[in-house]
Design a protein around this motif. Structure first.
Motif, PDB file in Angstrom:
ATOM      1  N   LEU A 137       0.820  -1.203   0.000  1.00  0.00           N
ATOM      2  CA  LEU A 137       0.000   0.000   0.000  1.00  0.00           C
ATOM      3  C   LEU A 137       0.857   1.258   0.000  1.00  0.00           C
ATOM      4  CD1 LEU A 137      -2.660  -1.181   2.597  1.00  0.00           C
ATOM      5  CD2 LEU A 137      -3.113  -0.656   0.191  1.00  0.00           C
ATOM      6  N   GLY A 138       1.982   1.220   0.722  1.00  0.00           N
ATOM      7  CA  GLY A 138       2.887   2.366   0.715  1.00  0.00           C
ATOM      8  C   GLY A 138       3.420   2.647  -0.679  1.00  0.00           C
ATOM      9  N   ALA A 139       3.773   1.581  -1.404  1.00  0.00           N
ATOM     10  CA  ALA A 139       4.253   1.752  -2.774  1.00  0.00           C
ATOM     11  C   ALA A 139       3.127   2.210  -3.691  1.00  0.00           C
ATOM     12  CB  ALA A 139       4.836   0.429  -3.272  1.00  0.00           C
ATOM     13  N   ALA A 140       1.903   1.680  -3.492  1.00  0.00           N
ATOM     14  CA  ALA A 140       0.770   2.061  -4.337  1.00  0.00           C
ATOM     15  C   ALA A 140       0.419   3.534  -4.167  1.00  0.00           C
ATOM     16  CB  ALA A 140      -0.435   1.184  -4.014  1.00  0.00           C
ATOM     17  N   LEU A 141       0.563   4.057  -2.967  1.00  0.00           N
ATOM     18  CA  LEU A 141       0.308   5.482  -2.756  1.00  0.00           C
ATOM     19  C   LEU A 141       1.227   6.342  -3.612  1.00  0.00           C
ATOM     20  CD1 LEU A 141      -0.264   5.704   1.098  1.00  0.00           C
ATOM     21  CD2 LEU A 141      -1.863   6.469  -0.655  1.00  0.00           C
ATOM     22  N   VAL A 142       2.494   5.961  -3.672  1.00  0.00           N
ATOM     23  CA  VAL A 142       3.431   6.706  -4.515  1.00  0.00           C
ATOM     24  C   VAL A 142       3.044   6.548  -5.992  1.00  0.00           C
ATOM     25  CG1 VAL A 142       5.855   7.038  -5.119  1.00  0.00           C
ATOM     26  CG2 VAL A 142       5.242   6.359  -2.796  1.00  0.00           C
ATOM     27  N   ASP A 143       2.595   5.351  -6.383  1.00  0.00           N
ATOM     28  CA  ASP A 143       2.191   5.107  -7.767  1.00  0.00           C
ATOM     29  C   ASP A 143       1.036   6.017  -8.181  1.00  0.00           C
ATOM     30  OD1 ASP A 143       4.075   3.077  -7.810  1.00  0.00           O
ATOM     31  OD2 ASP A 143       2.605   1.479  -7.464  1.00  0.00           O
ATOM     32  N   PHE A 144       0.068   6.198  -7.287  1.00  0.00           N
ATOM     33  CA  PHE A 144      -1.127   6.983  -7.610  1.00  0.00           C
ATOM     34  C   PHE A 144      -0.959   8.470  -7.324  1.00  0.00           C
ATOM     35  CE2 PHE A 144      -3.460   2.840  -7.113  1.00  0.00           C
ATOM     36  CZ  PHE A 144      -4.007   2.817  -8.400  1.00  0.00           C
ATOM     37  N   GLU A 145       0.157   8.857  -6.788  1.00  0.00           N
ATOM     38  CA  GLU A 145       0.386  10.263  -6.466  1.00  0.00           C
ATOM     39  C   GLU A 145       0.329  11.114  -7.731  1.00  0.00           C
ATOM     40  OE1 GLU A 145       3.536  12.159  -3.465  1.00  0.00           O
ATOM     41  OE2 GLU A 145       4.434  11.531  -5.362  1.00  0.00           O
ATOM     42  N   ALA A 146      -0.390  12.228  -7.654  1.00  0.00           N
ATOM     43  CA  ALA A 146      -0.516  13.120  -8.808  1.00  0.00           C
ATOM     44  C   ALA A 146       0.813  13.806  -9.102  1.00  0.00           C
ATOM     45  CB  ALA A 146      -1.588  14.162  -8.533  1.00  0.00           C
ATOM     46  N   PRO A 147       1.162  13.979 -10.396  1.00  0.00           N
ATOM     47  CA  PRO A 147       2.436  14.617 -10.738  1.00  0.00           C
ATOM     48  C   PRO A 147       2.583  16.024 -10.165  1.00  0.00           C
ATOM     49  CG  PRO A 147       1.476  13.553 -12.670  1.00  0.00           C
ATOM     50  CD  PRO A 147       0.436  13.507 -11.592  1.00  0.00           C
TER      51      PRO A 147
END
Length: 403
Positions: A122-132
């Protein structure tokens, strides 16, 4: 073909969903804390047994982090999350059925495995979905959501134990329903990590940080260790301390004790979300140590007000430390390093969270809860002092280079 605005809204929606699932898993992990006193009364076990149950959970969690912490970097985020949700659901069913320490321990062990698999992914997924356009937001949520989840789980359970029906059952039924919602959200979620070879090799436990990241990670570690040592004390023995040392017998108080630390930490991380992680390291250590020292004086004197004040001050340090830690990791890790790096961060955190707390459980049976709590607090103050020294040395070394 989706429009850019639709894609932005979709990313924001799933970013929020992932943050909510982080909170759900951490709420489930802290839910048993206020119930430990109830279980002790029902099944008549010692503080040593209580901390063994606590240690079993952490053993499952650490084993999971070490084995599958980087798996989502190879097979994708969704398969790992589905597995974690399924295993967490099995654990919650066992909690519902628990009638003795053996079943409780089994449930906590499975919950530890599920939580370990979930939080790194989940920690990695948050970074993945973070807006540019909002870089750094993932680090904030990775700091706020876990501490908020811990606080909500403990406070909600404490309230249900005090006022709700079937105190050792109802909270787990609610969490089980939440896991069902989480499974639906993950099913709707787009995959953000491409499949890469090496999935089987990634299951081999390897603890380490890539060489290029070590200079950034090293200054964070002492503060991280001190904060999670404090968290371990509050989640394992906090309700017992409130009952035995400060004379507060309400089960709701057990949840409030955890919430004072973790809830304050969550609010602090949110308020300071725009502050540089590097700038937070020193103040976080000072607040952790100072708050723990005030709490220690409260334990010595039996003054509830000092205990509350010290917990609130330490809670500010707890939140600042979480923000400094995960803000740094979210900033420095490349996409293919995120799962593994967050796994290492959580391994170190939970070692600090568990080992001293387990030792405290054995010590409290042999020497008493008050003496154990006092020694534990002194050790935390010493670790924060070391963190301040190391931070000062690092600042002096980097100052000439930036001049």
């Amino acid at each position: 073909m989706t429009s850019p605005s639709s894609e932005i809204r979709s990313r924001a929606l799933f970013f929020t969903a992932v943050g909510a699932i982080v909170m759900l898993f951490l709420a489930a992990s802290s839910a048993p804390s206020p119930l430990y006193v109830v279980y002790q009364q029902m099944w008549h076990f010692t503080p040593t047994v209580l901390t063994v149950v606590f240690a079993i959970y952490v053993a499952g969690l650490l084993g999971s982090l070490l084995v599958v912490g980087g798996l989502s970097d190879h097979v994708g985020r969704r398969p790992v999350l589905f597995g974690a949700i399924l295993l967490e659901s099995v654990a919650l069913v066992l909690f519902l059925l628990a009638g003795d320490v053996v079943v409780l321990s089994t449930a906590r062990f499975l919950q530890g495995i599920a939580t370990g698999a979930a939080i790194s992914t989940l920690g990695a997924a948050l970074v993945d979905f973070e807006a540019p356009h909002a870089r750094g937001r993932a680090g904030v949520v990775n700091s706020v959501a876990p501490t908020a989840g811990l606080a909500l789980g403990a406070l909600g359970t404490g309230a249900l134990v005090q006022f709700g029906p079937s105190p050792t059952r109802f909270v787990y039924a609610l969490l089980l329903a939440g896991m069902g919602v989480a499974a639906i959200l993950v099913a709707l979620m787009p995959e953000t990590s491409e499949r890469r070879p090496g999935a089987v090799a990634s299951l081999r436990p390897v603890v380490g940080v890539p060489a290029r990241l070590r200079a950034d990670v090293a200054p964070v570690i002492p503060v991280m260790l001190a904060s999670w040592m404090l968290g371990g004390l509050y989640l394992s023995l906090g309700p017992s301390l409130a009952a035995q040392i400060f004379g507060m017998s309400s089960h709701l108080i057990g949840g409030v004790v955890v919430t004072l630390l973790c809830g304050t930490g969550a609010v602090t991380a949110f308020v300071l979300r725009r502050t540089s992680a590097v700038r937070l390291l020193g103040p976080a250590a000072a607040l952790l140590g100072g708050g723990t020292l005030v709490t220690l004086v409260g334990i010595w004197s039996g003054q509830v007000a000092l205990g509350v004040l010290g917990t609130l001050v330490a809670g500010v340090g707890f939140g600042a430390a979480a923000l400094a830690t995960f803000g740094t990791f979210a900033r420095i890790a490349a996409p293919h390093e995120r799962g593994a790096l967050f796994a290492v961060a959580f391994v170190l955190s939970y070692l600090a969270f568990s080992l001293p707390a387990v030792a405290a459980g054995f010590a409290s049976t042999a020497f008493g809860l008050r003496i154990t709590a006092e020694v534990y607090a002194v050790v935390i103050v010493a670790v924060t002092a070391l963190a301040l020294v190391l931070r000062t040395v690092q600042s002096r070394r980097t100052a000439p280079a930036s001049a």
